[in-house]
Motif scaffolding. Structure first.
Motif, short mmCIF file in Angstrom:
data_model
loop_
_atom_site.label_atom_id
_atom_site.label_comp_id
_atom_site.label_asym_id
_atom_site.label_seq_id
_atom_site.Cartn_x
_atom_site.Cartn_y
_atom_site.Cartn_z
N GLY A 1 6.95 12.91 -10.10
CA GLY A 1 7.90 13.70 -9.32
C GLY A 1 7.80 13.48 -7.82
O GLY A 1 7.85 14.42 -7.04
N TRP A 2 7.64 12.23 -7.41
CA TRP A 2 7.53 11.92 -6.00
C TRP A 2 8.84 12.19 -5.27
O TRP A 2 9.93 12.03 -5.82
CB TRP A 2 7.17 10.44 -5.81
CG TRP A 2 5.72 10.16 -6.06
CD1 TRP A 2 4.71 11.06 -6.22
CD2 TRP A 2 5.12 8.87 -6.20
NE1 TRP A 2 3.52 10.40 -6.44
CE2 TRP A 2 3.74 9.07 -6.42
CE3 TRP A 2 5.61 7.56 -6.13
CZ2 TRP A 2 2.85 8.00 -6.58
CZ3 TRP A 2 4.74 6.51 -6.30
CH2 TRP A 2 3.36 6.73 -6.52
N SER A 3 8.71 12.51 -3.98
CA SER A 3 9.87 12.65 -3.11
C SER A 3 10.37 11.25 -2.73
O SER A 3 9.66 10.25 -2.90
CB SER A 3 9.49 13.41 -1.85
OG SER A 3 8.57 12.64 -1.10
N GLU A 4 11.58 11.21 -2.17
CA GLU A 4 12.13 9.93 -1.69
C GLU A 4 11.18 9.29 -0.68
O GLU A 4 11.00 8.08 -0.66
CB GLU A 4 13.48 10.17 -1.00
CG GLU A 4 14.60 10.53 -1.97
CD GLU A 4 14.97 9.38 -2.89
OE1 GLU A 4 15.35 8.31 -2.38
OE2 GLU A 4 14.86 9.55 -4.12
N SER A 5 10.56 10.13 0.14
CA SER A 5 9.69 9.57 1.18
C SER A 5 8.38 9.02 0.58
O SER A 5 7.85 8.02 1.05
CB SER A 5 9.48 10.60 2.29
OG SER A 5 8.14 10.92 2.45
N ASP A 6 7.90 9.65 -0.49
CA ASP A 6 6.73 9.09 -1.19
C ASP A 6 7.09 7.74 -1.81
O ASP A 6 6.31 6.78 -1.75
CB ASP A 6 6.27 10.03 -2.31
CG ASP A 6 5.61 11.30 -1.79
OD1 ASP A 6 5.18 11.32 -0.63
OD2 ASP A 6 5.54 12.29 -2.56
N ILE A 7 8.27 7.69 -2.42
CA ILE A 7 8.72 6.44 -3.04
C ILE A 7 8.86 5.35 -1.97
O ILE A 7 8.42 4.21 -2.17
CB ILE A 7 10.04 6.66 -3.81
CG1 ILE A 7 9.79 7.57 -5.02
CG2 ILE A 7 10.67 5.33 -4.24
CD1 ILE A 7 11.04 8.06 -5.73
N ASP A 8 9.41 5.72 -0.82
CA ASP A 8 9.51 4.76 0.29
C ASP A 8 8.15 4.25 0.72
O ASP A 8 7.97 3.06 0.94
CB ASP A 8 10.21 5.40 1.49
CG ASP A 8 11.72 5.39 1.33
OD1 ASP A 8 12.24 4.53 0.60
OD2 ASP A 8 12.38 6.25 1.95
N SER A 9 7.18 5.17 0.85
CA SER A 9 5.85 4.77 1.32
C SER A 9 5.20 3.81 0.34
O SER A 9 4.62 2.80 0.74
CB SER A 9 4.95 6.01 1.46
OG SER A 9 5.45 6.88 2.43
N VAL A 10 5.29 4.12 -0.95
CA VAL A 10 4.65 3.26 -1.95
C VAL A 10 5.39 1.92 -2.05
O VAL A 10 4.76 0.87 -2.17
CB VAL A 10 4.56 3.97 -3.32
CG1 VAL A 10 4.02 3.03 -4.39
CG2 VAL A 10 3.65 5.19 -3.21
N THR A 11 6.72 1.97 -1.94
CA THR A 11 7.49 0.71 -1.96
C THR A 11 7.07 -0.18 -0.79
O THR A 11 6.81 -1.37 -0.98
CB THR A 11 9.00 0.99 -1.88
OG1 THR A 11 9.37 1.84 -2.96
CG2 THR A 11 9.79 -0.31 -1.98
N ARG A 12 6.96 0.40 0.39
CA ARG A 12 6.51 -0.37 1.55
C ARG A 12 5.17 -1.01 1.30
O ARG A 12 4.95 -2.19 1.58
CB ARG A 12 6.33 0.56 2.76
CG ARG A 12 7.54 0.72 3.58
CD ARG A 12 7.15 1.40 4.87
NE ARG A 12 8.34 1.76 5.59
CZ ARG A 12 8.39 1.90 6.92
NH1 ARG A 12 7.31 1.72 7.64
NH2 ARG A 12 9.50 2.21 7.51
N TYR A 13 4.26 -0.19 0.79
CA TYR A 13 2.90 -0.68 0.56
C TYR A 13 2.89 -1.82 -0.47
O TYR A 13 2.34 -2.89 -0.23
CB TYR A 13 1.99 0.47 0.11
CG TYR A 13 0.64 -0.02 -0.35
CD1 TYR A 13 -0.27 -0.54 0.56
CD2 TYR A 13 0.30 0.00 -1.70
CE1 TYR A 13 -1.50 -1.02 0.13
CE2 TYR A 13 -0.93 -0.48 -2.13
CZ TYR A 13 -1.82 -0.99 -1.21
OH TYR A 13 -3.03 -1.48 -1.64
#
Ligand code: HEC
Length: 99
Positions: free
Chosen positions: A72-84
């Motif tokens: 249940g990640w937020s959009e911003s969590d998804i963005d952070s992990v995608t970046r990484y």
């Protein structure tokens, strides 16, 4: 690492000015470490992967996996992990950043 340690780490990084992007990637690294690496140590991400062929494919897979694993990640969590993941494993540039 528990959630408080994670939050403390993120807050600490937030105190360093001018490192917003590094902080974002660092948050992605921590989330990935906690929730994804147990499988992805053995299942390597590859640039010539069958599935994720560009940055937005990586994002789609991150979204899919956080759903699969019930995070249940937020959009911003998804963005952070995608970046990484995109930066560390695939070496795909983030659109608009050119590196
Ligand atoms: C239970 C083990 C497991 C966990 C946990 C897991 N994955 Fe995966 N992941 C896999 C397997 C197996 C595949 C390849 C087959 C598939 O896509 O179904 C895969 C594929 C992927 C791919 C696409 C790889 C390619 O070929 O380009 C991405 C990106 C990915 N996972 C990200 C994540 C992220 C982000 C997390 C954490 C939220 C995560 N995975 C958690 C097992 C796991």
């Amino acid at each position: 690492m528990d959630r408080r340690t994670l939050v403390a780490g993120v807050v600490l990084l937030g105190l360093v000015p001018g490192f917003a992007m590094a902080q974002d990637v660092e948050r992605g690294r921590l989330l990935h470490e906690n929730h994804c690496r147990m499988c992805h140590d053995s299942i390597a991400y590859k640039r010539d992967a069958k599935i994720a062929k560009n940055y937005s494919d990586v994002r789609a897979q991150v979204t899919r996996w956080q759903t699969n694993t019930g995070l249940g990640w937020s959009e911003s969590d998804i963005d952070s992990v995608t970046r990484y993941v995109a930066q560390r494993y695939y070496k795909y540039p983030r659109p608009g950043e050119g590196k």
